[in-house]
Design a protein around this motif. Structure first.
Motif, PDB file in Angstrom:
ATOM      1  N   ALA A 189       0.731  -1.255   0.146  1.00 29.46           N
ATOM      2  CA  ALA A 189       0.116   0.009   0.075  1.00 29.46           C
ATOM      3  C   ALA A 189       0.798   1.283   0.057  1.00 29.46           C
ATOM      4  N   ALA A 190       2.077   1.142   0.778  1.00 26.55           N
ATOM      5  CA  ALA A 190       2.782   2.535   0.778  1.00 26.55           C
ATOM      6  C   ALA A 190       3.483   2.467  -0.642  1.00 26.55           C
TER       7      ALA A 190
ATOM      8  N   THR B 233       2.490   1.545  -3.420  1.00 27.63           N
ATOM      9  CA  THR B 233       1.465   2.268  -4.299  1.00 27.63           C
ATOM     10  C   THR B 233       1.106   3.602  -3.950  1.00 27.63           C
ATOM     11  N   ALA B 234       0.949   4.222  -2.968  1.00 25.33           N
ATOM     12  CA  ALA B 234       0.834   5.523  -2.547  1.00 25.33           C
ATOM     13  C   ALA B 234       1.867   6.390  -2.866  1.00 25.33           C
TER      14      ALA B 234
ATOM     15  N   THR C  72       1.182   8.802  -6.037  1.00 24.58           N
ATOM     16  CA  THR C  72       1.185  10.238  -5.911  1.00 24.58           C
ATOM     17  C   THR C  72       2.175  11.068  -6.791  1.00 24.58           C
TER      18      THR C  72
ATOM     19  N   VAL D 209      -1.514  14.414  -3.284  1.00 24.09           N
ATOM     20  CA  VAL D 209      -1.272  13.696  -1.833  1.00 24.09           C
ATOM     21  C   VAL D 209      -2.432  13.259  -0.946  1.00 24.09           C
TER      22      VAL D 209
ATOM     23  N   VAL E  51      -4.803  10.229  -3.372  1.00 20.43           N
ATOM     24  CA  VAL E  51      -4.115   9.056  -3.281  1.00 20.43           C
ATOM     25  C   VAL E  51      -4.313   8.423  -1.795  1.00 20.43           C
ATOM     26  N   THR E  52      -4.219   9.349  -0.773  1.00 24.67           N
ATOM     27  CA  THR E  52      -3.861   8.743   0.280  1.00 24.67           C
ATOM     28  C   THR E  52      -5.323   8.398   0.598  1.00 24.67           C
TER      29      THR E  52
ATOM     30  N   THR F 278      -7.805   7.348  -1.553  1.00 21.71           N
ATOM     31  CA  THR F 278      -7.980   6.218  -2.252  1.00 21.71           C
ATOM     32  C   THR F 278      -7.658   4.856  -1.871  1.00 21.71           C
ATOM     33  N   VAL F 279      -6.287   5.082  -1.597  1.00 21.66           N
ATOM     34  CA  VAL F 279      -5.448   3.720  -1.086  1.00 21.66           C
ATOM     35  C   VAL F 279      -6.336   3.066   0.085  1.00 21.66           C
TER      36      VAL F 279
ATOM     37  N   LEU G 297       0.746   6.011   5.045  1.00 25.47           N
ATOM     38  CA  LEU G 297       0.423   6.167   3.552  1.00 25.47           C
ATOM     39  C   LEU G 297       0.524   7.470   3.377  1.00 25.47           C
TER      40      LEU G 297
ATOM     41  N   ALA H 260       2.819   8.992   0.453  1.00 26.48           N
ATOM     42  CA  ALA H 260       2.463   9.944  -0.497  1.00 26.48           C
ATOM     43  C   ALA H 260       3.093  11.349  -0.535  1.00 26.48           C
TER      44      ALA H 260
END
Length: 350
Positions: free
Chosen positions: A7-8, A10-11, A15, A50, A53-54, A56-57, A175, A179
């Motif tokens: 997840a991190a 991806t963020a 971003t 930022v 994305v935060t 959304t994830v 996250l 981002a």
């Protein structure tokens, strides 16, 4: 653990990609801010990337059941979204301080209510969140500064939250740090994108709210000391600007190139050097807060960051900034005297 890392990552990547896309959009739609002394304009939609994305994830993780979101965390996210929204409106067309403060106050009240604190403590917590959030908006004055300090602070608070069993809050902070790191790819000097009010308010609000939530179970002195230590860099900047402008007879809320980053530049540091110095200073405060949080250090440990902040303000007050104007040709002017300088100092006018 694996999901958290994925997840991190991806963020971070999302971003970075979205910021690049929004940079193109910003230049075509006029979401830009003029920097004093330079013809170039830097887009200010980075904060939207930022925040989006935060959120959304986190939403994807909750909807798939991989990272459930409780009511407290959901309240924080909704409140932070409202703060980001008023910031985005402010980027598009200045909304005024009253509107911003009103929205941030309402959002902070909602977050603090979930902590079930006493009336007086709740009031103080709301005021503190509003203060830190507002200060962060004005702290975003130089390439990479707020992003760097934000990453360090978010990671430190994430560790505190994890130690207290607040896994969901720890994940949100992780996250946010990821981002902001993705955003820094575009904000590191020379910056190609800025956070704008949307990003600076969102970042400041999440960090300030999280700092309150991770200190709910601690005694008043330890909690207060930890809150100050984790944010002493932005607090010192606010104190420096307020004192400096009062001494110069200037309105405290008027924008100007007199923040810590600007003064470090006048002392000879590069923009990247200023960001690194402030990041290291923030790290020292975060480590102090962590040790206080774990009980290794007592409340008196907060005197360390307080002493550093006071000394920094005293020293940096001696750096001349008021009455000095940077022109587009790198000429520094003070009154009728003009001195040729090698390059203009890059400021955003906050």
């Amino acid at each position: 653990m694996f999901y958290g890392i994925a997840a991190a990552a991806t963020a971070l990547l999302a971003t970075a990609a979205l910021t690049a896309l929004l940079r193109v959009v910003a230049r075509k739609t006029g979401f830009t801010v003029r920097r004093a002394g330079r013809i170039l304009r830097t887009p200010r939609l980075g904060g939207l990337a930022v925040a989006l994305v935060t959120a959304t994830v986190i939403t994807v993780g909750a909807s798939t059941g991989l990272a459930p979101v409780g009511s407290g965390t959901l309240t924080l996210l909704i409140a932070a979204g409202a703060v980001a929204a008023i910031g985005l409106l402010d980027d598009a067309r200045p909304t005024g301080a009253r509107a911003r403060v009103a929205v941030v106050t309402a959002a902070a009240t909602a977050v603090v209510h979930t902590a079930q604190l006493g009336f007086l403590v709740s009031m103080l917590a709301v005021l503190w969140i509003v203060f830190v959030t507002s200060v962060c908006r004005h702290f975003d004055t130089s390439d990479g500064v707020l992003g760097t300090v934000g990453v360090v602070t978010a990671l430190g608070l994430s560790v505190c939250a994890s130690a207290d069993g607040l896994g969901q809050l720890s994940g949100v902070l992780g996250l946010l740090a990821a981002a902001l790191t993705g955003f820094l790819m575009h904000n590191w000097h020379p910056a190609r994108m800025r956070l704008g009010s949307c990003g600076s308010l969102f970042t400041g609000f999440v960090l300030a709210s999280a700092a309150v939530l991770v200190n709910v179970e601690h005694d008043a002195l330890t909690g207060a000391g930890s809150l100050f230590a984790v944010t002493f860099v932005v607090t010192a900047d606010a104190a420096l600007v307020a004192v400096s402008r009062r001494l110069a007879g200037r309105p405290v809320l008027r924008p100007g190139p007199d923040h810590i980053a600007h003064r470090l530049r006048r002392l000879g540091l590069t923009p990247r050097g200023s960001a690194v110095v402030l990041g290291v200073a923030s790290l020292s405060g975060v480590v102090t807060a962590l040790l206080m949080h774990e009980g290794t250090l007592g409340p008196a440990a907060a005197l360390g960051p307080l002493t550093v902040a006071a000394a920094a303000v005293a020293v940096l007050l001696r750096v001349p900034v008021h009455g000095v104007r940077e022109t587009m040709h790198g000429v520094r002017e003070r009154g009728a005297r003009t001195v040729q300088q090698p390059a203009a100092i890059n400021v955003s006018g906050s």
